[in-house]
Scaffold this active site. Structure first.
Site, short mmCIF file in Angstrom:
data_model
loop_
_atom_site.label_atom_id
_atom_site.label_comp_id
_atom_site.label_asym_id
_atom_site.label_seq_id
_atom_site.Cartn_x
_atom_site.Cartn_y
_atom_site.Cartn_z
CB CYS A 94 -1.00 -0.01 1.16
SG CYS A 94 -0.31 0.26 2.81
CG ASN B 116 4.29 -1.58 5.39
OD1 ASN B 116 5.37 -1.93 5.85
ND2 ASN B 116 3.31 -2.43 5.26
CB CYS C 115 -3.71 1.94 6.88
SG CYS C 115 -3.50 3.50 7.77
NE ARG C 116 -4.50 1.45 1.54
CZ ARG C 116 -4.35 2.06 0.38
NH1 ARG C 116 -5.24 1.91 -0.57
NH2 ARG C 116 -3.30 2.83 0.17
CB SER C 117 0.29 -3.31 3.15
OG SER C 117 1.05 -2.30 3.75
CG ASP D 293 -5.12 5.26 2.66
OD1 ASP D 293 -5.21 4.89 3.86
OD2 ASP D 293 -4.12 5.82 2.20
#
Length: 161
Positions: free
Chosen positions: A11, A14, A16-18, A128
């Site tokens: 993402c 690195n 939040c999402r990943s 995001d």
């Protein structure tokens, strides 16, 4: 034993999402017949958060589902990642463009959209949640949880794991 399948979730920062995707995938894989046959890591295209833990809201959302990502630390996508990993699973199209643009010569890894590759949503993006609140982080967790099911199904089907 055959080489493990190596997945890198990417993402922007690195945090939040990943890392949430990494945590969900690791937990699901460890509890499945794929344990020991798949490696998962995460990285960001940007360097703003290198060395930092995931966003506190991401940690809280994952923890609410029994997944501890507090020990993860942000890192930036590196040239070696294109050789070490089989798949670079990107959260959104901007990440995918950045990952493709940075690919060194002789890159082994294939860059794709995570949700598309997992069979969840064609050309789909993981939003995001950084500027949102707990609700957005929970929505992202739920989406990544579904994606983990798709990833496991695909790995079993394509790699006969």
């Amino acid at each position: 034993m055959a080489e493990p399948v190596r997945l890198l979730v990417v993402c922007l920062g690195n945090i939040c999402r990943s890392p949430v995707a990494e945590g969900v995938l690791r937990a699901r894989i460890a509890a499945s017949t794929l344990a020991g046959q798949v490696e998962v890591d995460s990285a960001g295209t940007g360097d703003w958060h290198v060395g930092q833990p995931p966003d506190r809201r991401a940690i809280a959302s994952a923890a609410g589902h029994g997944i501890d990502i507090s020990g993860l630390r942000a890192r930036q996508l590196a040239a070696d990642d294109y050789r070490r990993f089989d798949w670079l699973l990107c959260a959104d199209r901007a990440n995918l463009r950045d990952v493709e643009a940075r690919a060194p010569r002789g890159a082994h890894a294939r860059a794709v959209l995570l949700l598309d590759w997992a069979g969840i949503e064609a050309d789909g993006e993981v939003p995001d949640p950084y500027t949102g609140g707990p609700v957005q982080f929970e929505q992202v967790f739920q989406l990544l949880d579904r994606a983990a099911d798709g990833v496991i199904s695909r790995l079993r089907r394509e790699h006969r794991l």
